[in-house]
Design a protein around this motif. Structure first.
Motif, PDB file in Angstrom:
ATOM      1  N   THR A   1       8.185   3.979   1.786  1.00  0.00           N
ATOM      2  CA  THR A   1       8.189   3.030   0.513  1.00  0.00           C
ATOM      3  C   THR A   1       7.153   2.139   0.683  1.00  0.00           C
ATOM      4  O   THR A   1       6.368   1.777   1.495  1.00  0.00           O
ATOM      5  CB  THR A   1       9.320   2.098   0.478  1.00  0.00           C
ATOM      6  N   PRO A   2       6.576   1.800  -0.785  1.00  0.00           N
ATOM      7  CA  PRO A   2       5.184   1.038  -0.817  1.00  0.00           C
ATOM      8  C   PRO A   2       5.452  -0.386  -0.282  1.00  0.00           C
ATOM      9  O   PRO A   2       4.279  -1.086  -0.104  1.00  0.00           O
ATOM     10  CB  PRO A   2       4.943   1.115  -2.290  1.00  0.00           C
ATOM     11  N   MET A   3       6.538  -0.814  -0.661  1.00  0.00           N
ATOM     12  CA  MET A   3       6.912  -2.104  -0.089  1.00  0.00           C
ATOM     13  C   MET A   3       7.903  -2.187   0.522  1.00  0.00           C
ATOM     14  O   MET A   3       9.083  -1.783   0.451  1.00  0.00           O
ATOM     15  CB  MET A   3       7.186  -3.215  -1.456  1.00  0.00           C
TER      16      MET A   3
ATOM     17  N   ILE B   1       0.659  -0.055   1.202  1.00  0.00           N
ATOM     18  CA  ILE B   1       0.742   0.896   0.133  1.00  0.00           C
ATOM     19  C   ILE B   1      -0.276   2.119   0.589  1.00  0.00           C
ATOM     20  O   ILE B   1       0.027   3.320   0.147  1.00  0.00           O
ATOM     21  CB  ILE B   1       0.161   0.232  -1.407  1.00  0.00           C
ATOM     22  N   LEU B   2      -1.141   1.972   1.194  1.00  0.00           N
ATOM     23  CA  LEU B   2      -2.166   3.045   1.683  1.00  0.00           C
ATOM     24  C   LEU B   2      -1.279   3.818   2.614  1.00  0.00           C
ATOM     25  O   LEU B   2      -1.471   4.987   2.748  1.00  0.00           O
ATOM     26  CB  LEU B   2      -3.351   2.349   2.305  1.00  0.00           C
ATOM     27  N   ARG B   3      -0.553   3.166   3.487  1.00  0.00           N
ATOM     28  CA  ARG B   3       0.374   3.855   4.361  1.00  0.00           C
ATOM     29  C   ARG B   3       1.214   4.888   3.580  1.00  0.00           C
ATOM     30  O   ARG B   3       1.657   5.951   3.990  1.00  0.00           O
ATOM     31  CB  ARG B   3       1.084   2.962   5.255  1.00  0.00           C
ATOM     32  N   TYR B   4       1.911   4.133   2.542  1.00  0.00           N
ATOM     33  CA  TYR B   4       2.812   4.939   1.747  1.00  0.00           C
ATOM     34  C   TYR B   4       2.044   6.377   1.098  1.00  0.00           C
ATOM     35  O   TYR B   4       2.611   7.351   0.826  1.00  0.00           O
ATOM     36  CB  TYR B   4       3.306   4.157   0.767  1.00  0.00           C
TER      37      TYR B   4
ATOM     38  N   ALA C   1       3.561   1.347  -9.075  1.00  0.00           N
ATOM     39  CA  ALA C   1       3.366   0.373 -10.079  1.00  0.00           C
ATOM     40  C   ALA C   1       3.733  -1.159  -9.657  1.00  0.00           C
ATOM     41  O   ALA C   1       2.922  -2.174  -9.947  1.00  0.00           O
ATOM     42  CB  ALA C   1       3.574   0.910 -11.464  1.00  0.00           C
ATOM     43  N   PHE C   2       5.031  -1.189  -9.202  1.00  0.00           N
ATOM     44  CA  PHE C   2       5.568  -2.566  -8.868  1.00  0.00           C
ATOM     45  C   PHE C   2       4.608  -3.289  -7.939  1.00  0.00           C
ATOM     46  O   PHE C   2       4.490  -4.527  -8.248  1.00  0.00           O
ATOM     47  CB  PHE C   2       6.986  -2.627  -8.578  1.00  0.00           C
ATOM     48  N   ALA C   3       4.317  -2.561  -6.797  1.00  0.00           N
ATOM     49  CA  ALA C   3       3.939  -3.018  -5.770  1.00  0.00           C
ATOM     50  C   ALA C   3       2.386  -3.629  -6.064  1.00  0.00           C
ATOM     51  O   ALA C   3       1.878  -4.689  -5.709  1.00  0.00           O
ATOM     52  CB  ALA C   3       3.649  -2.241  -4.690  1.00  0.00           C
ATOM     53  N   CYS C   4       1.603  -2.749  -6.882  1.00  0.00           N
ATOM     54  CA  CYS C   4       0.228  -3.250  -7.368  1.00  0.00           C
ATOM     55  C   CYS C   4       0.288  -4.495  -8.493  1.00  0.00           C
ATOM     56  O   CYS C   4      -0.436  -5.146  -8.240  1.00  0.00           O
ATOM     57  CB  CYS C   4      -0.167  -1.956  -8.255  1.00  0.00           C
TER      58      CYS C   4
END
Length: 258
Positions: A9-11, A77-80, A53-56
């Motif tokens: 997941t991004p976050m 986010i890069l790891r995601y 989009a939410f994380a950004c």
């Protein structure tokens, strides 16, 4: 980050970003290319990766006051993306010509100003054509109000899309807006807005009732478990995150043989 360990997941679930209390903790070192990294991530989130989009949107609020905690989230986010590098927003041919919008709000999500977050996805047929994740402009005093404002936001974009499509195909395409708050649903069905808990809501958000009366849109309830816009309002567990982005058509791109 080429050889980083991927994440699903991004976050992280329940993660919150706040303004550093100690201004001296803010990173000023030029070796941290926070703004450049965020600019690249924003480009992805706008073009082909609504799943980040939410994380950004969260990270972009700290361009001038970020510390190491924000830098770690940006690298996550890069790891995601490293684990989903072959995924993208996919479009498939469909004979169905209808609009579906999914809208959600997370009440009081922003701990810095207690504003709520709006997220919505608009689909034409089976394809995602528009999405948004952003902080609401005013403080909502209840979850009902937050959801009501989110419905108003998505309906403004729907009006533009319907007008554009009517010029292209010369037909009035019906649209259903799904939301997961029954109180907001009942508020839209009322003819009066004099209730003491809702009369303070800015009048510009009440235009949705006119759209409903004119059959431009219809608003229906959808359970939270099926609300794909939820991924645009908060960090989710792996199972929900993967399920919702799959429904948004973010998936591994099929191989095209030549």
């Amino acid at each position: 980050m080429q050889n980083c360990k991927p994440v699903a997941t991004p976050m992280a679930l329940n993660s919150k970003l706040t303004v550093p209390k100690d201004k001296s903790a803010c990173i000023q070192d030029e070796t941290f290319d926070y703004r450049q990294l965020l600019g690249g991530l924003m480009y992805l989130s706008v073009c082909t990766r609504p799943d980040i989009a939410f994380a950004c949107s969260q990270l972009s609020q700290f361009n001038n006051s970020f510390d190491r905690s924000h830098w770690i989230v940006a690298k996550r986010i890069l790891r995601y993306l490293a684990g989903t590098i072959n995924c993208s927003l996919c479009y498939v041919k469909s004979i169905n010509c209808y609009l579906r919008a999914y809208t959600d709000a997370d009440w009081g999500n922003d701990e810095n100003g207690r504003k709520s977050y709006t997220g919505y996805v608009i689909k034409l047929g089976n394809n995602t054509i528009n999405w948004e994740s952003r902080k609401q402009r005013c403080v909502a005093l209840s979850s009902t109000e937050a959801e009501y404002l989110a419905i108003g936001d998505v309906c403004k974009d729907i009006c533009f899309i319907k007008n554009l499509l009517s010029e292209i195909v010369n037909i009035n395409i019906p649209c259903i807006v799904f939301n997961d708050n029954q109180s907001a649903q009942r508020l839209l069905e009322c003819r009066e807005f004099c209730h003491k808990r809702t009369k303070h809501i800015d009048i510009r958000y009440h235009f949705v009732t006119d759209l409903i009366k004119n059959d431009s849109v219809s608003v229906k309830y959808l359970s939270t478990d099926k609300m794909i816009a939820d991924v645009l309002t908060k960090p989710l567990c792996v199972q929900k995150h993967c399920s919702f982005i799959e429904n948004m058509n973010v998936r591994v791109m099929p191989t095209i043989s030549i």
